[in-house]
Design a protein around this motif. Structure first.
Motif, PDB file in Angstrom:
ATOM      1  N   TYR A 263      34.095  23.593  29.134  1.00  0.00           N
ATOM      2  CA  TYR A 263      34.401  24.038  27.769  1.00  0.00           C
ATOM      3  C   TYR A 263      35.328  25.256  27.787  1.00  0.00           C
ATOM      4  O   TYR A 263      35.320  26.072  26.867  1.00  0.00           O
ATOM      5  CB  TYR A 263      33.109  24.358  27.010  1.00  0.00           C
ATOM      6  N   HIS A 264      36.102  25.365  28.867  1.00  0.00           N
ATOM      7  CA  HIS A 264      37.022  26.502  28.943  1.00  0.00           C
ATOM      8  C   HIS A 264      38.228  26.283  28.028  1.00  0.00           C
ATOM      9  O   HIS A 264      38.520  25.159  27.603  1.00  0.00           O
ATOM     10  CB  HIS A 264      37.444  26.739  30.395  1.00  0.00           C
ATOM     11  N   ALA A 265      38.956  27.366  27.800  1.00  0.00           N
ATOM     12  CA  ALA A 265      40.043  27.313  26.806  1.00  0.00           C
ATOM     13  C   ALA A 265      41.299  26.638  27.358  1.00  0.00           C
ATOM     14  O   ALA A 265      42.039  26.005  26.613  1.00  0.00           O
ATOM     15  CB  ALA A 265      40.383  28.732  26.355  1.00  0.00           C
ATOM     16  N   ILE A 266      41.584  26.825  28.625  1.00  0.00           N
ATOM     17  CA  ILE A 266      42.827  26.346  29.262  1.00  0.00           C
ATOM     18  C   ILE A 266      44.023  26.851  28.457  1.00  0.00           C
ATOM     19  O   ILE A 266      45.000  26.132  28.204  1.00  0.00           O
ATOM     20  CB  ILE A 266      42.872  24.796  29.402  1.00  0.00           C
ATOM     21  N   LEU A 267      43.906  28.104  28.047  1.00  0.00           N
ATOM     22  CA  LEU A 267      44.981  28.702  27.242  1.00  0.00           C
ATOM     23  C   LEU A 267      45.672  29.853  27.962  1.00  0.00           C
ATOM     24  O   LEU A 267      46.733  30.311  27.527  1.00  0.00           O
ATOM     25  CB  LEU A 267      44.410  29.221  25.913  1.00  0.00           C
ATOM     26  N   ILE A 271      49.108  31.804  26.907  1.00  0.00           N
ATOM     27  CA  ILE A 271      49.119  33.198  26.440  1.00  0.00           C
ATOM     28  C   ILE A 271      49.994  34.026  27.384  1.00  0.00           C
ATOM     29  O   ILE A 271      50.804  34.848  26.947  1.00  0.00           O
ATOM     30  CB  ILE A 271      47.696  33.800  26.399  1.00  0.00           C
ATOM     31  N   ASN A 272      49.859  33.789  28.686  1.00  0.00           N
ATOM     32  CA  ASN A 272      50.535  34.662  29.648  1.00  0.00           C
ATOM     33  C   ASN A 272      52.043  34.477  29.686  1.00  0.00           C
ATOM     34  O   ASN A 272      52.759  35.368  30.125  1.00  0.00           O
ATOM     35  CB  ASN A 272      49.942  34.478  31.051  1.00  0.00           C
ATOM     36  N   CYS A 273      52.558  33.325  29.251  1.00  0.00           N
ATOM     37  CA  CYS A 273      54.029  33.201  29.213  1.00  0.00           C
ATOM     38  C   CYS A 273      54.552  33.424  27.795  1.00  0.00           C
ATOM     39  O   CYS A 273      55.761  33.388  27.579  1.00  0.00           O
ATOM     40  CB  CYS A 273      54.507  31.879  29.805  1.00  0.00           C
ATOM     41  N   SER A 361      46.727  22.944  38.919  1.00  0.00           N
ATOM     42  CA  SER A 361      47.118  24.362  38.895  1.00  0.00           C
ATOM     43  C   SER A 361      46.075  25.202  38.135  1.00  0.00           C
ATOM     44  O   SER A 361      46.393  26.228  37.540  1.00  0.00           O
ATOM     45  CB  SER A 361      48.516  24.542  38.271  1.00  0.00           C
ATOM     46  N   TYR A 362      44.825  24.740  38.183  1.00  0.00           N
ATOM     47  CA  TYR A 362      43.755  25.403  37.430  1.00  0.00           C
ATOM     48  C   TYR A 362      42.432  25.347  38.173  1.00  0.00           C
ATOM     49  O   TYR A 362      42.090  24.321  38.769  1.00  0.00           O
ATOM     50  CB  TYR A 362      43.557  24.705  36.070  1.00  0.00           C
ATOM     51  N   ASN A 363      41.726  26.449  38.194  1.00  0.00           N
ATOM     52  CA  ASN A 363      40.274  26.481  38.434  1.00  0.00           C
ATOM     53  C   ASN A 363      39.702  27.427  37.389  1.00  0.00           C
ATOM     54  O   ASN A 363      40.385  28.359  36.960  1.00  0.00           O
ATOM     55  CB  ASN A 363      39.910  27.063  39.812  1.00  0.00           C
TER      56      ASN A 363
HETATM   57  P1  FAD Z   1      38.742  30.905  29.719  1.00  0.00           P
HETATM   58  O1  FAD Z   1      37.831  30.948  30.875  1.00  0.00           O
HETATM   59  O2  FAD Z   1      38.418  29.935  28.670  1.00  0.00           O
HETATM   60  O3  FAD Z   1      38.816  32.382  29.106  1.00  0.00           O
HETATM   61  C1  FAD Z   1      39.583  32.637  27.940  1.00  0.00           C
HETATM   62  C2  FAD Z   1      40.699  33.599  28.176  1.00  0.00           C
HETATM   63  O4  FAD Z   1      40.179  34.883  28.480  1.00  0.00           O
HETATM   64  C3  FAD Z   1      41.637  33.278  29.327  1.00  0.00           C
HETATM   65  O5  FAD Z   1      42.617  32.337  28.961  1.00  0.00           O
HETATM   66  C4  FAD Z   1      42.233  34.636  29.619  1.00  0.00           C
HETATM   67  O6  FAD Z   1      43.318  34.924  28.767  1.00  0.00           O
HETATM   68  C5  FAD Z   1      41.101  35.591  29.307  1.00  0.00           C
HETATM   69  N1  FAD Z   1      40.392  36.019  30.510  1.00  0.00           N
HETATM   70  C6  FAD Z   1      39.156  35.661  30.894  1.00  0.00           C
HETATM   71  N2  FAD Z   1      38.785  36.345  31.997  1.00  0.00           N
HETATM   72  C7  FAD Z   1      39.833  37.127  32.318  1.00  0.00           C
HETATM   73  C8  FAD Z   1      40.063  38.055  33.367  1.00  0.00           C
HETATM   74  N3  FAD Z   1      39.144  38.328  34.292  1.00  0.00           N
HETATM   75  N4  FAD Z   1      41.255  38.639  33.417  1.00  0.00           N
HETATM   76  C9  FAD Z   1      42.214  38.380  32.499  1.00  0.00           C
HETATM   77  N5  FAD Z   1      42.047  37.532  31.475  1.00  0.00           N
HETATM   78  C10 FAD Z   1      40.854  36.918  31.386  1.00  0.00           C
HETATM   79  N6  FAD Z   1      43.551  35.062  34.782  1.00  0.00           N
HETATM   80  C11 FAD Z   1      44.849  34.892  34.544  1.00  0.00           C
HETATM   81  O7  FAD Z   1      45.252  34.776  33.389  1.00  0.00           O
HETATM   82  N7  FAD Z   1      45.755  34.873  35.565  1.00  0.00           N
HETATM   83  C12 FAD Z   1      45.363  35.002  36.855  1.00  0.00           C
HETATM   84  O8  FAD Z   1      46.203  34.963  37.762  1.00  0.00           O
HETATM   85  C13 FAD Z   1      43.984  35.148  37.129  1.00  0.00           C
HETATM   86  N8  FAD Z   1      43.526  35.265  38.405  1.00  0.00           N
HETATM   87  C14 FAD Z   1      42.188  35.413  38.623  1.00  0.00           C
HETATM   88  C15 FAD Z   1      41.736  35.572  39.929  1.00  0.00           C
HETATM   89  C16 FAD Z   1      40.401  35.770  40.187  1.00  0.00           C
HETATM   90  C17 FAD Z   1      39.914  35.971  41.595  1.00  0.00           C
HETATM   91  C18 FAD Z   1      39.492  35.791  39.123  1.00  0.00           C
HETATM   92  C19 FAD Z   1      38.042  36.029  39.370  1.00  0.00           C
HETATM   93  C20 FAD Z   1      39.921  35.637  37.827  1.00  0.00           C
HETATM   94  C21 FAD Z   1      41.269  35.451  37.549  1.00  0.00           C
HETATM   95  N9  FAD Z   1      41.745  35.300  36.246  1.00  0.00           N
HETATM   96  C22 FAD Z   1      43.084  35.170  36.026  1.00  0.00           C
HETATM   97  C23 FAD Z   1      40.829  35.392  35.103  1.00  0.00           C
HETATM   98  C24 FAD Z   1      40.246  34.053  34.634  1.00  0.00           C
HETATM   99  O9  FAD Z   1      39.661  33.377  35.712  1.00  0.00           O
HETATM  100  C25 FAD Z   1      41.314  33.181  33.984  1.00  0.00           C
HETATM  101  O10 FAD Z   1      41.934  33.918  32.943  1.00  0.00           O
HETATM  102  C26 FAD Z   1      40.708  31.932  33.385  1.00  0.00           C
HETATM  103  O11 FAD Z   1      40.039  31.204  34.374  1.00  0.00           O
HETATM  104  C27 FAD Z   1      41.808  31.101  32.747  1.00  0.00           C
HETATM  105  O12 FAD Z   1      41.264  29.929  32.263  1.00  0.00           O
HETATM  106  P2  FAD Z   1      41.159  29.606  30.718  1.00  0.00           P
HETATM  107  O13 FAD Z   1      42.477  29.818  30.085  1.00  0.00           O
HETATM  108  O14 FAD Z   1      40.509  28.279  30.607  1.00  0.00           O
HETATM  109  O15 FAD Z   1      40.240  30.765  30.197  1.00  0.00           O
END
Ligand code: FAD
Ligand code: DLZ
Length: 516
Positions: A263-267, A271-273, A361-363
């Motif tokens: 149920y993650h956002a994958i956004l 947002i970052n670009c 390109s996602y975990n």
């Molecule tokens: P969701 O898990 O649904 O979260 C929502 C949003 O919250 C994300 O899109 C992001 O904008 C923000 N967010 C959540 N946690 C963090 C965090 N710790 N730092 C910054 N933003 C956060 N995030 C990146 O954007 N770029 C990276 O290169 C990155 N590298 C990471 C490396 C490690 C070792 C860890 C532990 C975390 C990292 N993160 C990074 C933070 C986070 O894991 C990702 O933002 C998130 O997994 C992106 O998936 P999502 O868009 O589905 O976000």
């Protein structure tokens, strides 16, 4: 009088600070340059995302009346660097001034520092107001305190933005609803995949280019279904708010085989670009709560990730300075095992995470932190090597966000600037949070020996190895208490088991990561 406005590949926002004065008398410069595609060997999907989004954004600006000078990667004369292209464009257009929004990295900030001398015209660098906390405001907040605690910062941000606040108090009478989160997902849950976007002609052309020029980079280029325009990124946002946000909090930390996105956002990648702004994303989540479409534990947890964690790590990146990356508090020197690139390991949790990131390109966060990051820290991988890996493989990775998360949060290489303790976990944690262990060749219930889950002995060995450095950390006393309770005989066997496992680690394969 012409002003040249370089717009970088992660500044694709119509409301960008440097674009606010409007198109009159301005030339926007956008450049695809070899330096940016190669400073690390980015995942192929990440390069396609950036280049296609840049091309679409340039066309949108033109439709809005902007004069856009767009240099493609293969254009004749392309110098391959931001500075080289800015110098060429400044001469081409006879500009009298440069105006740029502050970049996302120290590396690029240093380049910009040289632009006035290189072009002979003044350069105005404008604060990037897409972030909700300016670099100056973060520095003021951080400098005033002994310890940096994200939760304190987050509460300030809640007050400052008014998000989930009523009459000066947090909605629901609590700042943080994490105790209601992190449940184990029941079997058979229906997980919503993020929306897929078919490549248009522009994206097809970029995919051809990436396929030819970057075939040696990590990751599968196709299928490519990312959004590359703001319109499609908005569709992805709306989809998340409608179908995933309500359960975001509940299963935020779970790892389920075959389910990459849960149920993650994958956004983050959008947002970052710049295709989406942080503010519109959190506003959309807050509006879903106001409508009664999503519960407080989900909405608060999601908003905290963005106005808390995202802003906090960005603040630390700039506040800590360009030398932040050079610390190595745990003295880690091991080479990154080759299976971070190949996935060729019997550790099922790692193999599955690498397979996922290769194709998508996602975990999600817990895979990054508690599987991939945790393992690297436990075995003592040199911080620079694991940082480079994280910067390469994720579509949302830029140094300002990757570095604090990896160097600070995941590797504790900063000695506790960002977080108060190392995020170390053994097999029991992974078993609790995932469904990998039951299918793994290692046995998570066995503590030592060839069949034992390696995380078990590695976890204790990590604590023992760093006892001198970590023993004063009050948040670790329970862990050290557990270690002491093992007694000398089991301690020796545990450390021997960890050493034996580490001796089996494959040699590094840095070839993926170093620039061409
Ligand atoms: P969701 O898990 O649904 O979260 C929502 C949003 O919250 C994300 O899109 C992001 O904008 C923000 N967010 C959540 N946690 C963090 C965090 N710790 N730092 C910054 N933003 C956060 N995030 C990146 O954007 N770029 C990276 O290169 C990155 N590298 C990471 C490396 C490690 C070792 C860890 C532990 C975390 C990292 N993160 C990074 C933070 C986070 O894991 C990702 O933002 C998130 O997994 C992106 O998936 P999502 O868009 O589905 O976000
Ligand atoms: C990541 C990236 C890539 C792969 N290529 C380009 C590019 O060709 N042109 C560009 O302007 N930006 C690119 N980017 C994003 C930049 O690396 C990013 O803007 C800087 O690192 C500043 O954060």
């Amino acid at each position: 009088m012409t002003v040249l406005i370089p717009v970088l590949g992660d500044q694709l926002s119509h409301g960008l600070a440097s674009l606010k004065p409007g198109p009159a008398g301005a030339v926007v410069l956008m450049v695809e340059v070899a330096d940016e595609t190669r400073y690390v060997r980015h995942h192929q999907k990440k390069i396609a995302l950036i280049l296609s989004s840049m091309r679409h954004f340039a066309n949108e600006l033109r439709e809005l009346g902007w004069n856009v000078d767009y240099v493609k990667l293969d254009d004749a004369g392309n110098t391959g660097s931001f500075t080289g292209e800015v110098v060429r464009a400044a001469a081409r257009h006879g500009v009298s001034e440069l105006r740029v929004t502050e970049p996302g990295e120290w590396r690029v900030a240093t380049m910009i520092d040289g632009w006035a001398a290189a072009t002979g015209v003044p350069v105005e660098v404008i604060a990037d107001d897409r972030f909700l906390c300016s670099r100056a405001d973060f520095a003021e907040w951080a400098t005033a305190r002994k310890r940096l605690i994200m939760e304190d910062f987050y509460r300030e941000m809640r007050k400052r933005t008014g998000l989930l606040m009523a009459f000066g108090k947090p909605v629901g009478a609590r700042w943080n609803f994490d105790t209601d989160n992190r449940k184990t997902p029941p079997r058979g849950l229906n997980y919503p995949a993020p929306p897929a976007f078919a490549p248009d002609d522009i994206t097809r052309e970029v995919l051809d280019l990436v396929g030819k020029r970057f075939a040696g980079h990590f990751g599968d280029l196709e299928p490519f279904d990312f959004a590359v325009t703001r319109t499609d990124a908005r569709v992805a946002l709306d989809h998340f708010i409608a179908v995933a946000l309500p359960r975001f909090g509940d299963y935020q930390d779970a790892i389920v085989e075959g389910q990459t996105f849960l149920y993650h956002a994958i956004l983050g990648r959008y947002i970052n670009c710049g295709l989406l702004t942080a503010l519109e994303v959190v506003d959309a989540a807050a509006a879903a709560f106001d409508r009664g479409d999503a519960p407080i534990n989900a909405v608060e947890g999601f908003i905290r990730q963005i106005i808390g964690w995202r802003e906090y790590v960005r603040g630390i990146y700039w506040w800590a300075g360009p030398d932040y990356k050079n610390s190595n508090a745990l003295g880690a020197t091991r080479d990154l095992p080759a299976f971070y690139w190949t996935g060729d390991t019997e550790l099922r949790c790692i193999a599955q995470a690498v397979d996922q990131v290769r194709s998508t390109s996602y975990n999600h966060h817990i895979q990054r932190l508690m599987i991939l990051g945790n393992f690297a820290m436990l075995i003592g991988v040199e911080p620079a090597q694991i940082e480079e890996w994280f910067l390469v493989v994720y579509a949302d990775a830029y140094e300002w966000v990757e570095l604090p998360n990896v160097h600070g949060m995941s590797q504790f290489a900063d000695g506790g600037v960002l977080g108060s303790k190392p995020y170390a976990g053994g097999g029991a944690y992974i078993d609790r949070m995932s469904d990998h262990c039951g299918r793994c060749r290692y046995d998570v219930k066995v503590k030592v020996g060839e069949n034992a889950c390696p995380f078990n002995a590695l976890y204790w060995d990590f604590l023992a190895r760093h006892h001198e450095t970590l023993k004063g950390n009050s948040r670790l006393w329970r862990m050290y208490d557990g270690w002491n309770r093992l007694g000398p005989e089991r301690q020796v066997a545990t450390r021997a088991s960890a050493t034996a496992f580490m001796a089996t680690l494959p040699p590094a394969a840095r070839g993926w990561a170093v620039a061409d």
